[in-house]
Motif scaffolding. Structure first.
Motif, PDB file in Angstrom:
ATOM      1  N   TYR A  94       0.826  -1.214   0.000  1.00 40.15           N
ATOM      2  CA  TYR A  94       0.000   0.000   0.000  1.00 40.15           C
ATOM      3  C   TYR A  94       0.856   1.259   0.000  1.00 40.15           C
ATOM      4  O   TYR A  94       0.551   2.226  -0.711  1.00 40.15           O
ATOM      5  N   ALA A  95       1.934   1.236   0.775  1.00 38.10           N
ATOM      6  CA  ALA A  95       2.834   2.399   0.788  1.00 38.10           C
ATOM      7  C   ALA A  95       3.482   2.598  -0.577  1.00 38.10           C
ATOM      8  O   ALA A  95       3.584   3.725  -1.074  1.00 38.10           O
ATOM      9  N   ALA A  96       3.899   1.504  -1.202  1.00 41.21           N
ATOM     10  CA  ALA A  96       4.560   1.606  -2.501  1.00 41.21           C
ATOM     11  C   ALA A  96       3.595   2.076  -3.579  1.00 41.21           C
ATOM     12  O   ALA A  96       3.967   2.845  -4.468  1.00 41.21           O
ATOM     13  N   TYR A  97       2.340   1.618  -3.521  1.00 40.72           N
ATOM     14  CA  TYR A  97       1.370   2.082  -4.522  1.00 40.72           C
ATOM     15  C   TYR A  97       1.139   3.580  -4.374  1.00 40.72           C
ATOM     16  O   TYR A  97       1.102   4.310  -5.381  1.00 40.72           O
ATOM     17  N   ARG A  98       0.992   4.043  -3.159  1.00 40.14           N
ATOM     18  CA  ARG A  98       0.755   5.472  -2.943  1.00 40.14           C
ATOM     19  C   ARG A  98       1.954   6.311  -3.370  1.00 40.14           C
ATOM     20  O   ARG A  98       1.801   7.463  -3.768  1.00 40.14           O
ATOM     21  N   THR A  99       3.143   5.752  -3.274  1.00 39.57           N
ATOM     22  CA  THR A  99       4.332   6.455  -3.772  1.00 39.57           C
ATOM     23  C   THR A  99       4.314   6.515  -5.293  1.00 39.57           C
ATOM     24  O   THR A  99       4.616   7.554  -5.894  1.00 39.57           O
ATOM     25  N   ALA A 100       3.933   5.405  -5.922  1.00 37.94           N
ATOM     26  CA  ALA A 100       3.897   5.356  -7.385  1.00 37.94           C
ATOM     27  C   ALA A 100       2.782   6.230  -7.948  1.00 37.94           C
ATOM     28  O   ALA A 100       2.942   6.851  -9.007  1.00 37.94           O
ATOM     29  N   TRP A 101       1.634   6.275  -7.249  1.00 41.34           N
ATOM     30  CA  TRP A 101       0.479   7.032  -7.732  1.00 41.34           C
ATOM     31  C   TRP A 101      -0.383   7.380  -6.519  1.00 41.34           C
ATOM     32  O   TRP A 101      -1.236   6.592  -6.113  1.00 41.34           O
ATOM     33  N   PRO A 102      -0.184   8.542  -5.933  1.00 39.46           N
ATOM     34  CA  PRO A 102      -0.919   8.913  -4.719  1.00 39.46           C
ATOM     35  C   PRO A 102      -2.437   8.859  -4.917  1.00 39.46           C
ATOM     36  O   PRO A 102      -2.949   9.142  -6.005  1.00 39.46           O
ATOM     37  N   LEU A 103      -3.136   8.506  -3.846  1.00 35.44           N
ATOM     38  CA  LEU A 103      -4.591   8.442  -3.878  1.00 35.44           C
ATOM     39  C   LEU A 103      -5.198   9.810  -3.561  1.00 35.44           C
ATOM     40  O   LEU A 103      -4.598  10.621  -2.871  1.00 35.44           O
ATOM     41  N   ASP A 104      -6.397  10.025  -4.064  1.00 39.59           N
ATOM     42  CA  ASP A 104      -7.097  11.285  -3.832  1.00 39.59           C
ATOM     43  C   ASP A 104      -7.823  11.257  -2.489  1.00 39.59           C
ATOM     44  O   ASP A 104      -8.134  10.198  -1.934  1.00 39.59           O
ATOM     45  N   GLU A 105      -8.135  12.442  -1.993  1.00 42.69           N
ATOM     46  CA  GLU A 105      -8.890  12.571  -0.756  1.00 42.69           C
ATOM     47  C   GLU A 105     -10.263  11.901  -0.924  1.00 42.69           C
ATOM     48  O   GLU A 105     -10.869  11.977  -1.989  1.00 42.69           O
ATOM     49  N   GLY A 106     -10.721  11.254   0.124  1.00 43.16           N
ATOM     50  CA  GLY A 106     -12.019  10.605   0.084  1.00 43.16           C
ATOM     51  C   GLY A 106     -11.973   9.129  -0.253  1.00 43.16           C
ATOM     52  O   GLY A 106     -13.028   8.490  -0.375  1.00 43.16           O
ATOM     53  N   TYR A 107     -10.773   8.571  -0.361  1.00 37.80           N
ATOM     54  CA  TYR A 107     -10.658   7.158  -0.731  1.00 37.80           C
ATOM     55  C   TYR A 107     -11.362   6.242   0.263  1.00 37.80           C
ATOM     56  O   TYR A 107     -12.021   5.271  -0.142  1.00 37.80           O
ATOM     57  N   GLU A 108     -11.246   6.520   1.559  1.00 35.61           N
ATOM     58  CA  GLU A 108     -11.816   5.618   2.563  1.00 35.61           C
ATOM     59  C   GLU A 108     -13.318   5.446   2.373  1.00 35.61           C
ATOM     60  O   GLU A 108     -13.855   4.345   2.526  1.00 35.61           O
ATOM     61  N   GLN A 109     -14.016   6.516   2.049  1.00 33.19           N
ATOM     62  CA  GLN A 109     -15.462   6.425   1.836  1.00 33.19           C
ATOM     63  C   GLN A 109     -15.778   5.687   0.540  1.00 33.19           C
ATOM     64  O   GLN A 109     -16.673   4.843   0.487  1.00 33.19           O
ATOM     65  N   ARG A 110     -15.031   5.989  -0.511  1.00 34.99           N
ATOM     66  CA  ARG A 110     -15.248   5.286  -1.782  1.00 34.99           C
ATOM     67  C   ARG A 110     -14.887   3.811  -1.654  1.00 34.99           C
ATOM     68  O   ARG A 110     -15.525   2.948  -2.275  1.00 34.99           O
ATOM     69  N   LYS A 111     -13.888   3.505  -0.851  1.00 34.88           N
ATOM     70  CA  LYS A 111     -13.499   2.107  -0.631  1.00 34.88           C
ATOM     71  C   LYS A 111     -14.680   1.302  -0.112  1.00 34.88           C
ATOM     72  O   LYS A 111     -14.919   0.174  -0.557  1.00 34.88           O
ATOM     73  N   ALA A 112     -15.420   1.839   0.830  1.00 36.94           N
ATOM     74  CA  ALA A 112     -16.578   1.131   1.370  1.00 36.94           C
ATOM     75  C   ALA A 112     -17.620   0.881   0.288  1.00 36.94           C
ATOM     76  O   ALA A 112     -18.231  -0.193   0.227  1.00 36.94           O
ATOM     77  N   LEU A 113     -17.822   1.858  -0.576  1.00 41.40           N
ATOM     78  CA  LEU A 113     -18.787   1.694  -1.669  1.00 41.40           C
ATOM     79  C   LEU A 113     -18.339   0.590  -2.618  1.00 41.40           C
ATOM     80  O   LEU A 113     -19.143  -0.291  -2.998  1.00 41.40           O
ATOM     81  N   TYR A 114     -17.074   0.599  -3.002  1.00 41.27           N
ATOM     82  CA  TYR A 114     -16.570  -0.391  -3.950  1.00 41.27           C
ATOM     83  C   TYR A 114     -16.608  -1.800  -3.359  1.00 41.27           C
ATOM     84  O   TYR A 114     -16.933  -2.769  -4.056  1.00 41.27           O
ATOM     85  N   ASN A 115     -16.293  -1.914  -2.079  1.00 40.78           N
ATOM     86  CA  ASN A 115     -16.294  -3.235  -1.464  1.00 40.78           C
ATOM     87  C   ASN A 115     -17.696  -3.755  -1.188  1.00 40.78           C
ATOM     88  O   ASN A 115     -17.898  -4.974  -1.068  1.00 40.78           O
ATOM     89  N   LEU A 116     -18.667  -2.862  -1.124  1.00 38.08           N
ATOM     90  CA  LEU A 116     -20.052  -3.311  -1.008  1.00 38.08           C
ATOM     91  C   LEU A 116     -20.417  -4.200  -2.193  1.00 38.08           C
ATOM     92  O   LEU A 116     -21.131  -5.200  -2.028  1.00 38.08           O
ATOM     93  N   TYR A 117     -19.932  -3.859  -3.369  1.00 36.84           N
ATOM     94  CA  TYR A 117     -20.197  -4.694  -4.551  1.00 36.84           C
ATOM     95  C   TYR A 117     -19.732  -6.124  -4.330  1.00 36.84           C
ATOM     96  O   TYR A 117     -20.457  -7.086  -4.610  1.00 36.84           O
ATOM     97  N   HIS A 118     -18.528  -6.295  -3.795  1.00 38.81           N
ATOM     98  CA  HIS A 118     -17.980  -7.640  -3.605  1.00 38.81           C
ATOM     99  C   HIS A 118     -18.674  -8.378  -2.457  1.00 38.81           C
ATOM    100  O   HIS A 118     -18.852  -9.601  -2.529  1.00 38.81           O
ATOM    101  N   VAL A 119     -19.070  -7.657  -1.425  1.00 37.03           N
ATOM    102  CA  VAL A 119     -19.804  -8.301  -0.331  1.00 37.03           C
ATOM    103  C   VAL A 119     -21.174  -8.760  -0.821  1.00 37.03           C
ATOM    104  O   VAL A 119     -21.629  -9.867  -0.494  1.00 37.03           O
TER     105      VAL A 119
END
Length: 300
Positions: free
Chosen positions: A247-272
């Motif tokens: 996760y640290a290396a990915y963020r170094t290669a391509w930083p994530l935008d603000e609000g990822y934690e909330q969007r993460k929950a939405l995206y993982n709802l699909y898989h659940v």
């Protein structure tokens, strides 16, 4: 140690015809297989192969997997198992792949290499969200009708089909009215965030990721489409198994935008929701909690 099995005559003939490889006298062992298809190791002389089997009606699932593997291989970010043949007998669908000696991601170096490869994959971007064909997420159909807008695509092609399937199987509760409220509010998450249509693996949990004998990152069992790169990262966190360094290396290669934690929950709802539809009610409570939390956040 278990004794080797033999291929049926019909399957042996079909594999030989499709792959141009002789499987007479081949020895077959069951490997650690997933919940969807049987997985076998074939030894024919000095050569080893990986074989996936399912009911003949599952051939479209293997055809979609072949398409996804080709897309991932063309990006040249990861090592991807080479497809040797696919097809079906009267009773069984099959997918024959090259055998790779794999191990799980374990070290910080593994995590860094995998992250750099994933960032490269995600930099392969297109014009629209979706894919040229529908495919599968596990054994469930995955709709990929192409859209210009990400929020609309995610509502129409990801959440809505899974919710409809769950409701048709008698799962109510928060999958009813509150889920409808969530679908209406999803666009609010993307007012200030405009993801690119990145090439995604689509089902990136640790069981579909590995390192080969040379230390090269490998991915397989895809459910590809073009979407927000964060959807792959979110899935990687859902069940764990990736080194922290990833996760640290990915963020170094391509930083994530603000609000990822909330969007993460939405995206993982699909898989659940997909797991609810694949494996039953043990995932219902988790899905309900995720929906209620997202609706609460979006009301604020």
């Amino acid at each position: 140690m278990e004794a080797p099995q033999n291929l049926s005559v019909e399957l042996e003939c079909a594999l030989t015809a499709a792959a141009g490889i002789s499987f007479s006298r081949a020895e077959v062992w069951t490997t650690s297989s997933g919940s969807i298809s049987r997985a076998l190791e074939i030894r024919a002389g000095e050569q080893r192969y990986f074989l996936k089997l399912n009911d003949a009606a599952a051939l479209p699932m293997f055809e979609a997997e072949v398409d996804g593997l080709a897309a991932l291989a063309a990006c040249n970010a990861f090592r991807v198992p080479r497809v040797l043949a696919s097809g079906a007998t009267a009773d069984e669908a099959f997918l024959l792949l090259e055998w790779l000696q794999l191990r799980p991601l374990a070290s910080a170096e593994d995590g860094q290499r995998f992250a750099e490869a994933l960032a490269k994959l995600h930099h392969d971007t297109g014009e629209r969200f979706g894919w040229a064909r529908d495919n599968f997420i596990g054994a469930n159909p995955q709709t990929n009708v192409q859209h210009d807008g990400w929020a609309r695509f995610f509502v129409r092609c990801r959440l809505t089909p899974q919710l409809q399937l769950a409701r048709s199987r008698g799962h109510g509760g928060a999958l009813g009215r509150e889920a409808d409220q969530l679908l209406e509010r999803v666009p609010a998450l993307f007012l200030d965030y405009r993801p690119r249509p990145s090439l995604l693996h689509g089902d990136l949990w640790s069981g579909n990721a590995a390192i080969d004998a040379d230390g090269t990152p490998v991915i397989f069992d895809p459910a590809v489409y073009r979407g927000d790169r964060e959807a792959d990262l979110a899935m990687s966190e859902l069940f764990g198994g990736f080194p922290t360094a990833f996760y640290a290396a990915y963020r170094t290669a391509w930083p994530l935008d603000e609000g990822y934690e909330q969007r993460k929950a939405l995206y993982n709802l699909y898989h659940v929701l997909n797991h609810l539809n694949l494996f039953g009610r043990s995932y219902l409570g988790q899905a309900e909690r995720m929906i209620r939390a997202l609706v609460f956040e979006l009301r604020r």
